[in-house]
Design a protein around this motif. Sequence first.
Motif, short mmCIF file in Angstrom:
data_model
loop_
_atom_site.label_atom_id
_atom_site.label_comp_id
_atom_site.label_asym_id
_atom_site.label_seq_id
_atom_site.Cartn_x
_atom_site.Cartn_y
_atom_site.Cartn_z
N ASN A 179 0.85 -1.19 0.00
CA ASN A 179 0.00 0.00 0.00
C ASN A 179 0.88 1.24 0.00
OD1 ASN A 179 -2.55 -1.32 0.13
ND2 ASN A 179 -2.25 -1.68 2.31
N VAL A 180 0.44 2.28 -0.69
CA VAL A 180 1.17 3.54 -0.73
C VAL A 180 0.95 4.26 0.60
CG1 VAL A 180 1.56 5.68 -2.00
CG2 VAL A 180 0.74 3.64 -3.21
N PRO A 233 -1.53 1.22 -5.15
CA PRO A 233 -0.90 1.87 -6.31
C PRO A 233 -1.88 2.06 -7.46
CG PRO A 233 0.58 0.23 -5.38
CD PRO A 233 -0.74 0.07 -4.67
N PHE A 234 -2.82 1.14 -7.61
CA PHE A 234 -3.80 1.25 -8.68
C PHE A 234 -4.62 2.53 -8.57
CE2 PHE A 234 -8.19 0.42 -10.16
CZ PHE A 234 -7.93 0.15 -11.50
N GLU A 235 -4.90 2.96 -7.34
CA GLU A 235 -5.73 4.15 -7.15
C GLU A 235 -5.03 5.43 -7.59
OE1 GLU A 235 -8.20 4.29 -3.35
OE2 GLU A 235 -6.75 2.70 -2.86
N ALA A 239 -6.87 8.73 -9.61
CA ALA A 239 -7.14 9.93 -8.81
C ALA A 239 -7.25 11.17 -9.69
CB ALA A 239 -6.04 10.13 -7.78
N ASP A 240 -8.00 12.15 -9.19
CA ASP A 240 -8.10 13.45 -9.85
C ASP A 240 -6.98 14.39 -9.39
OD1 ASP A 240 -10.57 12.69 -11.10
OD2 ASP A 240 -11.60 13.13 -9.21
N GLU A 241 -6.55 14.21 -8.15
CA GLU A 241 -5.56 15.12 -7.57
C GLU A 241 -4.78 14.39 -6.49
OE1 GLU A 241 -5.52 19.61 -5.53
OE2 GLU A 241 -7.28 18.88 -6.63
#
Length: 281
Positions: A179-180, A233-235, A239-241
């Motif tokens: 997880n990041v 990492p996939f998210e 993401a928008d920002e």
Amino acid sequence: MVNFNGTILENNALFLNETNRGLKYGDAVFETIRVVNSKIYFWEEHYLRLMASMRILRMDIPMNFTMEFLQEEIISTITSNKLLENAVRVRFTVFRDSEGLYQPVTNKISYIIEVSSLQNSFYTLTENRYEVELFKDHYVNSGLLSTLKTNNKVVNVLAGIFAKENEYQNCLLINEQKNVIEGISGNLFLIKGKTIKTPPITDGCLNGILRKKMLEILKNFPDYEVQEASVSPFELQKADELFLTNVIQGIQPITKYRKKSYRTDISKQLVGRLNAFVRLL
């Protein structure tokens, strides 16, 4: 000029040697603090985190280590460096001052206060290119010790070298669950639609002072749901920002990760709210 146990010394003074446990074993904790015109930002929060970190590492806390005493020591060091009317970065380091190998003889401590000037008195937002990449060579272990500001930051150092070698402005660190969790020197926030996420402390990210303040400020964004939840990492590419936070720099928008570019709308709003917040300190 540097403050060593209450004595102001010249920068080139020799006051540490090979027995220093911070050097030998990383047996030290530190706080990085922003001071503007002699006003210590978030001082109570820094002080409480320092005390908690020392307790967790089973260091003896001297009786004179009150908020007032340490504040005076910080201001005295800034004054000695003729930076009282400037924006200043302070590093307050506490190390176990003891002989011994892995097992120390005592838990008594010493401290060092270093200061350097900062360019801006206000938090500012730069929209220059700020590209990041995942650092996957080594993991940060989730758990309590990873949430502290200790001298055990070799993963961050290697991530910084990786970023420089590959012309990235920063790297994102991951834990053993992949997880990041954070940047090299800042907590991570991710915005997707009307959801704002930041990794939870239990994932091993730093228990950041500005992270807490951002969560408080974001409560005043009623159209958004704020979550402390794991980030995969996939998210990142969905993401928008994305932005990073720390008490020295404030808010740093991420503009690119791999093939994805990001907007900076919420970051712009937050830096204004943050400056308004600190004016009330």
